[in-house]
Design a protein around this motif. Structure first.
Motif, mmCIF file in Angstrom:
data_model
loop_
_atom_site.group_PDB
_atom_site.id
_atom_site.type_symbol
_atom_site.label_atom_id
_atom_site.label_comp_id
_atom_site.label_asym_id
_atom_site.label_seq_id
_atom_site.Cartn_x
_atom_site.Cartn_y
_atom_site.Cartn_z
ATOM 1 N N GLY A 42 0.792 -1.214 0.000
ATOM 2 C CA GLY A 42 0.000 0.000 0.000
ATOM 3 C C GLY A 42 0.831 1.273 0.000
ATOM 4 O O GLY A 42 2.017 1.280 -0.331
ATOM 5 N N LEU A 43 0.193 2.360 0.387
ATOM 6 C CA LEU A 43 0.847 3.667 0.404
ATOM 7 C C LEU A 43 1.953 3.745 1.444
ATOM 8 O O LEU A 43 2.846 4.581 1.345
ATOM 9 C CB LEU A 43 -0.191 4.764 0.638
ATOM 10 N N LYS A 44 1.926 2.849 2.419
ATOM 11 C CA LYS A 44 2.973 2.822 3.448
ATOM 12 C C LYS A 44 4.360 2.630 2.816
ATOM 13 O O LYS A 44 5.363 3.083 3.359
ATOM 14 C CB LYS A 44 2.683 1.704 4.445
ATOM 15 N N ALA A 45 4.408 1.993 1.639
ATOM 16 C CA ALA A 45 5.680 1.774 0.937
ATOM 17 C C ALA A 45 6.328 3.085 0.498
ATOM 18 O O ALA A 45 7.510 3.111 0.163
ATOM 19 C CB ALA A 45 5.463 0.870 -0.276
ATOM 20 N N LEU A 46 5.567 4.164 0.528
ATOM 21 C CA LEU A 46 6.125 5.466 0.167
ATOM 22 C C LEU A 46 6.867 6.105 1.337
ATOM 23 O O LEU A 46 7.642 7.034 1.156
ATOM 24 C CB LEU A 46 5.011 6.405 -0.305
ATOM 25 N N VAL A 47 6.627 5.593 2.534
ATOM 26 C CA VAL A 47 7.231 6.129 3.752
ATOM 27 C C VAL A 47 8.294 5.190 4.315
ATOM 28 O O VAL A 47 9.341 5.632 4.772
ATOM 29 C CB VAL A 47 6.140 6.401 4.813
ATOM 30 N N GLU A 48 8.007 3.889 4.265
ATOM 31 C CA GLU A 48 8.921 2.882 4.797
ATOM 32 C C GLU A 48 9.219 1.848 3.719
ATOM 33 O O GLU A 48 8.302 1.393 3.032
ATOM 34 C CB GLU A 48 8.287 2.158 5.986
ATOM 35 N N LYS A 49 10.481 1.460 3.607
ATOM 36 C CA LYS A 49 10.861 0.454 2.619
ATOM 37 C C LYS A 49 10.137 -0.851 2.924
ATOM 38 O O LYS A 49 10.185 -1.340 4.050
ATOM 39 C CB LYS A 49 12.365 0.216 2.638
ATOM 40 N N PRO A 50 9.450 -1.411 1.933
ATOM 41 C CA PRO A 50 8.772 -2.687 2.141
ATOM 42 C C PRO A 50 9.788 -3.780 2.488
ATOM 43 O O PRO A 50 10.814 -3.914 1.827
ATOM 44 C CB PRO A 50 8.105 -2.970 0.795
ATOM 45 N N MET A 51 9.493 -4.543 3.518
ATOM 46 C CA MET A 51 10.423 -5.571 3.977
ATOM 47 C C MET A 51 10.444 -6.788 3.068
ATOM 48 O O MET A 51 11.471 -7.408 2.887
ATOM 49 C CB MET A 51 10.064 -6.006 5.408
ATOM 50 N N ASP A 52 9.302 -7.156 2.504
ATOM 51 C CA ASP A 52 9.238 -8.369 1.704
ATOM 52 C C ASP A 52 9.389 -8.110 0.205
ATOM 53 O O ASP A 52 9.276 -9.004 -0.596
ATOM 54 C CB ASP A 52 7.933 -9.105 1.976
ATOM 55 N N ALA A 53 9.657 -6.889 -0.168
ATOM 56 C CA ALA A 53 9.774 -6.543 -1.585
ATOM 57 C C ALA A 53 11.115 -6.999 -2.142
ATOM 58 O O ALA A 53 12.130 -6.965 -1.469
ATOM 59 C CB ALA A 53 9.608 -5.039 -1.774
ATOM 60 N N ASP A 54 11.085 -7.401 -3.388
ATOM 61 C CA ASP A 54 12.304 -7.827 -4.067
ATOM 62 C C ASP A 54 12.859 -6.644 -4.871
ATOM 63 O O ASP A 54 13.046 -6.728 -6.076
ATOM 64 C CB ASP A 54 11.994 -9.013 -4.982
ATOM 65 N N ILE A 55 13.110 -5.548 -4.162
ATOM 66 C CA ILE A 55 13.590 -4.346 -4.835
ATOM 67 C C ILE A 55 15.016 -3.996 -4.452
ATOM 68 O O ILE A 55 15.572 -3.021 -4.945
ATOM 69 C CB ILE A 55 12.651 -3.143 -4.576
ATOM 70 N N GLY A 56 15.597 -4.779 -3.569
ATOM 71 C CA GLY A 56 16.986 -4.561 -3.180
ATOM 72 C C GLY A 56 17.232 -3.153 -2.700
ATOM 73 O O GLY A 56 16.481 -2.615 -1.898
ATOM 74 N N ASP A 57 18.276 -2.529 -3.232
ATOM 75 C CA ASP A 57 18.637 -1.172 -2.836
ATOM 76 C C ASP A 57 18.017 -0.112 -3.740
ATOM 77 O O ASP A 57 18.381 1.059 -3.663
ATOM 78 C CB ASP A 57 20.166 -1.022 -2.849
ATOM 79 N N ALA A 58 17.072 -0.513 -4.593
ATOM 80 C CA ALA A 58 16.467 0.436 -5.531
ATOM 81 C C ALA A 58 15.580 1.464 -4.832
ATOM 82 O O ALA A 58 15.399 2.561 -5.335
ATOM 83 C CB ALA A 58 15.654 -0.314 -6.589
ATOM 84 N N TRP A 59 15.019 1.097 -3.685
ATOM 85 C CA TRP A 59 14.152 2.012 -2.937
ATOM 86 C C TRP A 59 15.023 3.105 -2.347
ATOM 87 O O TRP A 59 15.939 2.838 -1.576
ATOM 88 C CB TRP A 59 13.437 1.238 -1.827
ATOM 89 N N THR A 60 14.766 4.362 -2.719
ATOM 90 C CA THR A 60 15.573 5.480 -2.224
ATOM 91 C C THR A 60 14.741 6.454 -1.400
ATOM 92 O O THR A 60 15.123 7.597 -1.229
ATOM 93 C CB THR A 60 16.255 6.237 -3.382
ATOM 94 N N GLY A 61 13.599 5.977 -0.914
ATOM 95 C CA GLY A 61 12.698 6.826 -0.139
ATOM 96 C C GLY A 61 13.254 7.203 1.213
ATOM 97 O O GLY A 61 14.415 6.947 1.491
ATOM 98 N N PRO A 62 12.454 7.827 2.016
ATOM 99 C CA PRO A 62 11.010 7.917 1.838
ATOM 100 C C PRO A 62 10.617 8.930 0.757
ATOM 101 O O PRO A 62 11.286 9.921 0.540
ATOM 102 C CB PRO A 62 10.503 8.356 3.205
ATOM 103 N N TYR A 63 9.519 8.610 0.109
ATOM 104 C CA TYR A 63 8.995 9.456 -0.959
ATOM 105 C C TYR A 63 7.983 10.457 -0.418
ATOM 106 O O TYR A 63 7.680 11.447 -1.089
ATOM 107 C CB TYR A 63 8.369 8.587 -2.051
#
Length: 96
Positions: A22-43
């Protein structure tokens, strides 16, 4: 506010948050996501509530073939409705 943050999330990760994240992924990096270090948030600094103090609803993919839906069920908090209880989405936000 959500559209820009979601687009930045997508540019970084190559996908939109899942319904579970959900929108929480814009504030906190999703723990189970397979995105590695690509998340550069918080957005976003925080996820605001809708005007009636409830959480916005996030759906991915969107109901009308779009990438996502962001929904506020209006004053009554229930799907459907008229006037101030009418659902507001990122697709009808500017309708009169």
């Amino acid at each position: 506010i959500f559209k820009q943050a979601l687009e930045e999330f997508y540019i970084d990760t190559g996908l939109y948050p899942t319904n579970e994240e959900g929108l929480k992924a814009l504030v906190e990096k999703p723990m189970d996501a397979d995105i590695g270090d690509a998340w550069t948030g918080p957005y976003l600094e925080r996820i605001p509530d809708d005007p009636w103090g409830r959480e916005y609803i996030f759906r991915q993919p969107g109901a009308e073939g779009t990438d996502f839906d962001i929904i506020c069920y209006g004053k009554d908090g229930a799907e459907g409705g008229e006037e101030v209880s009418k659902d507001i989405t990122n697709h009808n936000l500017h309708e009169k």
